[in-house]
Design an enzyme around this catalytic site. Structure first.
Site, PDB file in Angstrom:
ATOM      1  N   ARG A   1      18.920  -5.973 -53.687  1.00  0.00           N
ATOM      2  CA  ARG A   1      18.254  -5.248 -52.616  1.00  0.00           C
ATOM      3  C   ARG A   1      19.269  -4.688 -51.629  1.00  0.00           C
ATOM      4  O   ARG A   1      20.433  -5.068 -51.618  1.00  0.00           O
ATOM      5  CB  ARG A   1      17.262  -6.170 -51.886  1.00  0.00           C
ATOM      6  CG  ARG A   1      16.119  -6.680 -52.755  1.00  0.00           C
ATOM      7  CD  ARG A   1      15.262  -5.539 -53.286  1.00  0.00           C
ATOM      8  NE  ARG A   1      14.764  -4.706 -52.205  1.00  0.00           N
ATOM      9  CZ  ARG A   1      13.586  -4.893 -51.592  1.00  0.00           C
ATOM     10  NH1 ARG A   1      12.791  -5.861 -51.974  1.00  0.00           N
ATOM     11  NH2 ARG A   1      13.209  -4.087 -50.613  1.00  0.00           N
TER      12      ARG A   1
ATOM     13  N   TYR B   1      12.305 -10.608 -60.884  1.00  0.00           N
ATOM     14  CA  TYR B   1      11.060 -10.545 -61.646  1.00  0.00           C
ATOM     15  C   TYR B   1      11.155 -11.627 -62.716  1.00  0.00           C
ATOM     16  O   TYR B   1      12.058 -11.591 -63.565  1.00  0.00           O
ATOM     17  CB  TYR B   1      10.888  -9.179 -62.309  1.00  0.00           C
ATOM     18  CG  TYR B   1      10.497  -8.078 -61.344  1.00  0.00           C
ATOM     19  CD1 TYR B   1       9.172  -7.925 -60.933  1.00  0.00           C
ATOM     20  CD2 TYR B   1      11.436  -7.175 -60.870  1.00  0.00           C
ATOM     21  CE1 TYR B   1       8.807  -6.912 -60.060  1.00  0.00           C
ATOM     22  CE2 TYR B   1      11.078  -6.152 -59.999  1.00  0.00           C
ATOM     23  CZ  TYR B   1       9.764  -6.030 -59.602  1.00  0.00           C
ATOM     24  OH  TYR B   1       9.407  -5.019 -58.735  1.00  0.00           O
TER      25      TYR B   1
ATOM     26  N   PRO C   1       5.310  -3.226 -62.880  1.00  0.00           N
ATOM     27  CA  PRO C   1       6.278  -2.718 -61.906  1.00  0.00           C
ATOM     28  C   PRO C   1       7.727  -2.717 -62.374  1.00  0.00           C
ATOM     29  O   PRO C   1       8.575  -2.163 -61.695  1.00  0.00           O
ATOM     30  CB  PRO C   1       6.102  -3.684 -60.723  1.00  0.00           C
ATOM     31  CG  PRO C   1       5.708  -4.969 -61.355  1.00  0.00           C
ATOM     32  CD  PRO C   1       4.883  -4.603 -62.567  1.00  0.00           C
TER      33      PRO C   1
ATOM     34  N   ASP D   1      10.065  -1.019 -54.563  1.00  0.00           N
ATOM     35  CA  ASP D   1      11.395  -0.823 -54.009  1.00  0.00           C
ATOM     36  C   ASP D   1      12.241   0.190 -54.772  1.00  0.00           C
ATOM     37  O   ASP D   1      13.196   0.731 -54.243  1.00  0.00           O
ATOM     38  CB  ASP D   1      12.154  -2.153 -53.909  1.00  0.00           C
ATOM     39  CG  ASP D   1      12.347  -2.826 -55.258  1.00  0.00           C
ATOM     40  OD1 ASP D   1      11.861  -2.302 -56.267  1.00  0.00           O
ATOM     41  OD2 ASP D   1      12.999  -3.896 -55.302  1.00  0.00           O
TER      42      ASP D   1
END
Length: 637
Positions: free
Chosen positions: A263, A272, A353, A77
């Site tokens: 987001r 996370y 990530p 993302d």
């Protein structure tokens, strides 16, 4: 943007006129027996390359994907500033900015001094430093990025679209053949069991960490695992945690660590979540972790704040590891033949990530490779140019993995309990490291080292803010002909053209004896001119090397018609004049590009590669050196 060059066409200017030959090839339900480029995998790397090649109807490209359709929910993302600059060359950066979450600030949390069971904010910083890029760092679902690339492909002259439900079953390479790579492709759904054979000049494996293409080359991802397990989930939740709409790094005293990424859309957030350390040789699958485990861990880390998860849009668990291939093409070590098969993205490098680099670096692998394939397939450059892909991108991947290893270690480490605690990390040191590495995570510090397409920085002092090997750093300017404020780098498109930005000296540019006028005469008339030498007689003068000038004077003090004729080129079937080659500093706002980017007042040339990296800096009168630079890797038209 420019359009109507070869006649008026109503409708969306982004939708280019279709090529009849390519449309005829698409009418069949089977793949062509022969292609120029076969791309395996419809992830970010594959679609970046497909979108680039789709703009060239003389190149037959196909992209296959074993899934049955486009991605709906993506894992990645984070979109770095440098990637946004790349998106602008494809024409959809504004669409991304409109839809995405903008990462403006980052906060840091640590165990409280009075009660370590409670987390407290320890810092809050600006996420991207001023003037690092004209674009922000943003967050957007990977699937939407795919959609934008698919739109570019659909609007291209080739109307390229993926062939889904196609699995690469076998790959054979015979360098002696005109099309050296033979791919056997199996149709998976209605045509299950049916195979097709495609012969290709080049094959590019963009097929992920379990890459079939990489295995066919006999190459391996080598590296190590940190024996750390993390969970990730996109949630709609209610919380009293005050920084839920900021990017936040949370270190707890004994419950692990958490990274919060808001987001797009204003409501959803990605978490996370650090899980228990894995035992030696243990795999995460053996833990049978559920989404409930992740929610419970997040709640413990956020104490004393509450978290009520209403919906989980997506979740997964993964192990931290950094792995790298020793080479990104099919050429054996020590062999000098040109490569025919390449690997990109997760097929050749994997990492954690949390630094948000995976999708970004993968797409830039393809951005590097795309223009080189076009240059070779259109006869502009010899196949030897393709050696530079593996050399340049393997170096970048190695630097990324070194960074990621340290970043992941610091993020996973518990807070330091005492000065002699070797296992822990001081949260303040982690914040300093985050700030120090900001340019790396933004993607703006990547540098290609001297090669045939990246000169030695002998004249770096003439443009101190445009480092040879690094990306061309944009700045605001005023377009001379229409007084429009623009960004100088926004003239660079994903079209495989080289750019020469000629920054003029103090002289009046209309004076025939000025350095900029003499450069223009050389480029326009000399048989040694690289513009003349590498441009086909039937092509527009800027179709291979696009030259643009930046003057020092105020735009209102210059007469467009008095400028060198080379900067007012006639193009297209009607010989229309291109008025968009000349610019002046944005003096009204006080943003003088010469001062902002350290350009010498005596002027200079900044040569920019098709992937926006600075390839050379030369004095305005270094005509023979300019010709010699291009001669090293280009073929006469």
């Amino acid at each position: 943007m420019q359009f109507h060059l070869n006649g008026f066409r109503p409708g969306d200017p982004e939708r280019r006129e279709a090529d009849d030959g390519q449309l005829a090839l698409r009418r069949s339900d089977t793949l062509p027996k022969e292609v120029d480029v076969l791309i395996v995998g419809c992830g970010p790397a594959g679609l970046t390359l497909a979108a680039y090649l789709a703009g060239f109807p003389s190149i037959t490209t196909r992209i296959i994907e074993q899934k049955s359709g486009p991605l709906l929910v993506g894992q990645a993302d984070g979109i770095a500033c440098r990637t946004m600059e790349m998106f602008h060359t494809f024409g959809f950066a504004e669409r991304v900015m409109k839809e995405a979450y903008w990462v403006n600030e980052t906060s840091f949390w640590k165990p409280g001094d009075d009660d370590p069971r409670n987390i407290v904010r320890s810092g809050r910083i600006q996420d991207v430093e001023d003037d690092l890029s004209e674009f922000p760092h943003v967050i957007l679902n990977q699937a939407r990025v795919h959609d934008f690339f698919l739109d570019v492909m659909a609007n291209s002259p080739t109307r390229l679209q993926p062939d889904y439900s196609c699995r690469l079953a076998d790959l054979r390479i015979d360098p002696s053949r005109e099309r050296p790579v033979t791919a056997v492709i199996e149709r998976d759904e209605e045509g299950k069991g049916k195979t097709e054979t495609v012969e290709a000049r080049y094959v590019v494996g963009c097929d992920g960490a379990r890459s079939t293409v990489r295995k066919a080359l006999g190459r391996e991802l080598r590296g190590d695992s940190a024996n750390r397990a993390w969970g990730v989930m996109d949630v709609l939740a209610i919380t009293d945690f005050p920084d839920i709409r900021l990017k936040a790094a949370v270190h707890s005293a004994g419950e692990g660590n958490l990274l919060i990424i808001p987001r797009e859309g204003g409501y959803m957030v990605r978490l996370y979540i650090e899980l228990d350390k894995l035992n030696e040789n243990e795999r995460i699958a053996s833990r049978n972790i559920t989404s409930d485990h992740l929610v419970a861990a997040a709640r413990r880390i956020l104490h004393p704040y509450t978290l009520e998860v209403k919906e989980i849009a997506w979740w997964s668990v993964y192990e931290i590891g950094q792995r790298l291939c020793d080479k990104f093409d099919d050429v054996p070590q020590g062999d000098s033949r040109a490569p025919h098969v390449f690997i990109t993205g997760d097929a050749c490098h994997t990492h954690s990530p949390k630094a948000g680099q995976g999708m970004n670096v993968s797409m830039r692998d393809s951005f590097n490779l795309g223009w080189k394939l076009v240059s070779v397939l259109t006869g502009r450059c010899p196949p030897e140019l393709l050696h530079t892909y593996s050399v340049e991108r393997q170096t970048v991947a190695r630097e990324l993995i070194e960074f990621d290893r340290e970043f992941a270690r610091m993020f996973s480490a518990p807070p330091k309990k005492s000065a002699d605690d070797d296992e822990g990390v001081d949260p303040r040191e982690f914040q300093k490291y985050f700030v120090r590495q900001g340019r790396f995570t933004a993607g703006t510090i990547i540098q290609y080292y001297p090669s045939i397409i990246s000169a030695k920085p002998d004249y770096q002092h003439l443009a101190k803010g445009q480092t040879v090997g690094m990306r061309f750093h944009s700045a605001p300017v005023i377009r001379l002909a229409d007084a429009k404020p623009v960004h100088i780098a926004h003239t660079v498109k994903a079209d495989a053209r080289w750019r020469i930005f000629a920054f003029a000296g103090r002289e009046e540019p209309a004076d025939g004896s000025s350095a900029i006028a003499r450069l223009c005469r050389y480029l326009e008339t000399s048989p040694d001119s690289p513009v003349r030498r590498y441009t086909h007689r039937d092509g527009d003068i800027d179709s291979v090397i696009d030259v643009r000038a930046v003057f020092q004077q105020n735009h209102q003090d210059l007469a467009v018609g008095a400028m060198p004729s080379f900067l007012l080129p006639r193009k297209g079937k009607y010989d229309l004049v291109d008025y968009e080659k000349m610019f002046c500093p944005d003096l009204k706002s006080g943003r003088d590009i010469f001062e902002m980017r350290g350009i010498s007042r005596d002027g200079c040339m900044v040569v920019v590669r098709p992937d926006q990296h600075v390839a050379n800096i030369l004095p305005l009168d270094a005509h023979s050196e300019l010709a010699g630079f291009f001669e090293a890797f280009m073929l006469p038209a």
